[in-house]
Design a protein around this motif. Sequence first.
Motif, PDB file in Angstrom:
ATOM      1  N   MET A 130     124.055   5.580  40.748  1.00 25.44           N
ATOM      2  CA  MET A 130     123.898   5.327  42.159  1.00 25.44           C
ATOM      3  C   MET A 130     122.576   5.940  42.623  1.00 25.44           C
ATOM      4  SD  MET A 130     126.293   6.515  45.319  1.00 25.44           S
ATOM      5  CE  MET A 130     127.576   5.447  44.780  1.00 25.44           C
ATOM      6  N   GLU A 131     121.796   5.187  43.330  1.00 31.98           N
ATOM      7  CA  GLU A 131     120.505   5.641  43.819  1.00 31.98           C
ATOM      8  C   GLU A 131     120.687   6.423  45.122  1.00 31.98           C
ATOM      9  OE1 GLU A 131     116.387   3.733  45.512  1.00 31.98           O
ATOM     10  OE2 GLU A 131     117.516   2.612  44.018  1.00 31.98           O
ATOM     11  N   LEU A 132     120.031   7.572  45.197  1.00 37.44           N
ATOM     12  CA  LEU A 132     120.106   8.385  46.409  1.00 37.44           C
ATOM     13  C   LEU A 132     119.005   7.992  47.376  1.00 37.44           C
ATOM     14  CD1 LEU A 132     120.776  11.927  44.964  1.00 37.44           C
ATOM     15  CD2 LEU A 132     122.410  10.334  45.938  1.00 37.44           C
ATOM     16  N   VAL A 133     119.343   8.030  48.641  1.00 38.33           N
ATOM     17  CA  VAL A 133     118.388   7.755  49.695  1.00 38.33           C
ATOM     18  C   VAL A 133     118.255   9.017  50.525  1.00 38.33           C
ATOM     19  CG1 VAL A 133     117.905   6.379  51.738  1.00 38.33           C
ATOM     20  CG2 VAL A 133     119.021   5.322  49.775  1.00 38.33           C
ATOM     21  N   GLU A 134     117.041   9.452  50.742  1.00 38.62           N
ATOM     22  CA  GLU A 134     116.808  10.647  51.532  1.00 38.62           C
ATOM     23  C   GLU A 134     116.441  10.248  52.954  1.00 38.62           C
ATOM     24  OE1 GLU A 134     113.751  14.412  51.654  1.00 38.62           O
ATOM     25  OE2 GLU A 134     114.214  13.499  49.738  1.00 38.62           O
ATOM     26  N   ILE A 135     117.146  10.841  53.912  1.00 36.37           N
ATOM     27  CA  ILE A 135     116.869  10.598  55.322  1.00 36.37           C
ATOM     28  C   ILE A 135     116.442  11.930  55.924  1.00 36.37           C
ATOM     29  CG2 ILE A 135     117.827   9.870  57.538  1.00 36.37           C
ATOM     30  CD1 ILE A 135     119.862   8.219  55.886  1.00 36.37           C
ATOM     31  N   ASN A 136     115.243  11.991  56.413  1.00 32.45           N
ATOM     32  CA  ASN A 136     114.707  13.235  56.946  1.00 32.45           C
ATOM     33  C   ASN A 136     114.983  13.375  58.438  1.00 32.45           C
ATOM     34  OD1 ASN A 136     113.528  14.309  54.548  1.00 32.45           O
ATOM     35  ND2 ASN A 136     111.988  12.717  54.685  1.00 32.45           N
ATOM     36  N   LEU A 137     116.232  13.658  58.751  1.00 29.94           N
ATOM     37  CA  LEU A 137     116.641  13.956  60.123  1.00 29.94           C
ATOM     38  C   LEU A 137     117.348  15.297  60.109  1.00 29.94           C
ATOM     39  CD1 LEU A 137     118.213  10.567  61.280  1.00 29.94           C
ATOM     40  CD2 LEU A 137     116.004  11.502  61.949  1.00 29.94           C
ATOM     41  N   ARG A 138     116.786  16.260  60.734  1.00 25.60           N
ATOM     42  CA  ARG A 138     117.421  17.573  60.781  1.00 25.60           C
ATOM     43  C   ARG A 138     118.173  17.671  62.098  1.00 25.60           C
ATOM     44  NH1 ARG A 138     113.787  21.777  57.449  1.00 25.60           N
ATOM     45  NH2 ARG A 138     113.413  20.369  55.724  1.00 25.60           N
ATOM     46  N   LEU A 139     119.461  17.380  62.021  1.00 27.07           N
ATOM     47  CA  LEU A 139     120.297  17.314  63.206  1.00 27.07           C
ATOM     48  C   LEU A 139     121.222  18.521  63.285  1.00 27.07           C
ATOM     49  CD1 LEU A 139     121.378  13.588  62.810  1.00 27.07           C
ATOM     50  CD2 LEU A 139     119.615  14.467  64.343  1.00 27.07           C
TER      51      LEU A 139
ATOM     52  N   ALA B  33     130.147  18.153  47.154  1.00 26.48           N
ATOM     53  CA  ALA B  33     129.499  16.868  47.424  1.00 26.48           C
ATOM     54  C   ALA B  33     128.152  17.022  48.125  1.00 26.48           C
ATOM     55  CB  ALA B  33     130.411  15.985  48.271  1.00 26.48           C
ATOM     56  N   ILE B  34     127.992  18.117  48.878  1.00 29.30           N
ATOM     57  CA  ILE B  34     126.744  18.344  49.612  1.00 29.30           C
ATOM     58  C   ILE B  34     126.346  19.807  49.514  1.00 29.30           C
ATOM     59  CG2 ILE B  34     127.239  16.501  51.298  1.00 29.30           C
ATOM     60  CD1 ILE B  34     127.849  18.766  53.352  1.00 29.30           C
ATOM     61  N   THR B  35     125.094  20.064  49.857  1.00 23.72           N
ATOM     62  CA  THR B  35     124.629  21.424  50.091  1.00 23.72           C
ATOM     63  C   THR B  35     124.043  21.447  51.495  1.00 23.72           C
ATOM     64  OG1 THR B  35     122.413  21.041  49.204  1.00 23.72           O
ATOM     65  CG2 THR B  35     124.074  21.867  47.662  1.00 23.72           C
ATOM     66  N   VAL B  36     124.126  22.596  52.130  1.00 21.53           N
ATOM     67  CA  VAL B  36     123.571  22.760  53.472  1.00 21.53           C
ATOM     68  C   VAL B  36     122.696  23.997  53.459  1.00 21.53           C
ATOM     69  CG1 VAL B  36     124.072  23.105  55.914  1.00 21.53           C
ATOM     70  CG2 VAL B  36     125.583  21.690  54.536  1.00 21.53           C
ATOM     71  N   GLU B  37     121.438  23.809  53.829  1.00 16.99           N
ATOM     72  CA  GLU B  37     120.489  24.913  53.928  1.00 16.99           C
ATOM     73  C   GLU B  37     119.852  24.832  55.301  1.00 16.99           C
ATOM     74  OE1 GLU B  37     117.778  24.689  50.650  1.00 16.99           O
ATOM     75  OE2 GLU B  37     119.403  24.465  49.205  1.00 16.99           O
ATOM     76  N   GLY B  38     120.297  25.698  56.209  1.00 15.04           N
ATOM     77  CA  GLY B  38     119.813  25.610  57.585  1.00 15.04           C
ATOM     78  C   GLY B  38     120.272  24.301  58.187  1.00 15.04           C
ATOM     79  N   ARG B  39     119.325  23.485  58.644  1.00 19.85           N
ATOM     80  CA  ARG B  39     119.653  22.179  59.220  1.00 19.85           C
ATOM     81  C   ARG B  39     119.434  21.048  58.224  1.00 19.85           C
ATOM     82  NH1 ARG B  39     116.945  21.892  65.043  1.00 19.85           N
ATOM     83  NH2 ARG B  39     117.877  19.837  64.949  1.00 19.85           N
TER      84      ARG B  39
ATOM     85  N   THR C 226     122.887  15.474  49.872  1.00 17.02           N
ATOM     86  CA  THR C 226     123.993  14.892  49.119  1.00 17.02           C
ATOM     87  C   THR C 226     123.713  15.116  47.641  1.00 17.02           C
ATOM     88  OG1 THR C 226     124.262  13.198  50.801  1.00 17.02           O
ATOM     89  CG2 THR C 226     125.275  12.778  48.679  1.00 17.02           C
ATOM     90  N   ILE C 227     124.628  15.800  46.963  1.00 20.48           N
ATOM     91  CA  ILE C 227     124.419  16.054  45.540  1.00 20.48           C
ATOM     92  C   ILE C 227     125.407  15.281  44.671  1.00 20.48           C
ATOM     93  CG2 ILE C 227     123.248  18.258  45.817  1.00 20.48           C
ATOM     94  CD1 ILE C 227     125.889  19.674  45.317  1.00 20.48           C
ATOM     95  N   ARG C 228     126.517  14.837  45.264  1.00 21.77           N
ATOM     96  CA  ARG C 228     127.493  14.013  44.542  1.00 21.77           C
ATOM     97  C   ARG C 228     128.006  12.921  45.474  1.00 21.77           C
ATOM     98  NH1 ARG C 228     130.019  19.030  41.827  1.00 21.77           N
ATOM     99  NH2 ARG C 228     128.697  19.193  40.010  1.00 21.77           N
ATOM    100  N   PRO C 229     127.222  11.848  45.622  1.00 17.79           N
ATOM    101  CA  PRO C 229     127.604  10.784  46.555  1.00 17.79           C
ATOM    102  C   PRO C 229     128.942  10.127  46.227  1.00 17.79           C
ATOM    103  CG  PRO C 229     125.632  10.184  45.304  1.00 17.79           C
ATOM    104  CD  PRO C 229     125.956  11.592  44.964  1.00 17.79           C
ATOM    105  N   ALA C 230     129.316  10.102  44.970  1.00 14.90           N
ATOM    106  CA  ALA C 230     130.599   9.488  44.597  1.00 14.90           C
ATOM    107  C   ALA C 230     131.771  10.213  45.256  1.00 14.90           C
ATOM    108  CB  ALA C 230     130.760   9.470  43.082  1.00 14.90           C
ATOM    109  N   LYS C 231     131.665  11.531  45.383  1.00 15.75           N
ATOM    110  CA  LYS C 231     132.717  12.298  46.050  1.00 15.75           C
ATOM    111  C   LYS C 231     132.797  11.937  47.527  1.00 15.75           C
ATOM    112  CE  LYS C 231     133.440  16.244  43.178  1.00 15.75           C
ATOM    113  NZ  LYS C 231     134.197  17.465  43.255  1.00 15.75           N
TER     114      LYS C 231
END
Length: 59
Positions: A1-10, A38-44, A48-53
């Motif tokens: 599965m290809e990951l897509v990065e979205i640069n929105l710090r919400l 499934a994810i990591t959170v660093e600040g804002r 996604t590290i495991r999109p299948a989850k």
Amino acid sequence: MELVEINLRLTHEEIACMIGTSRPTVTTLLNTFKQEGAITVEGREIKTIRPAKLLKWID
């Protein structure tokens, strides 16, 4: 599965407003996704590290 990065710090509040829920619900779900690995959170920054989850949550 290809990951897509979205640069929105919400903020959790901004995410909640976008999806029509409360900030505590967003915080709870993000914490669940982190505990599931499934994810990591660093600040804002949310990565996604495991999109299948994550996909299992919407199936």
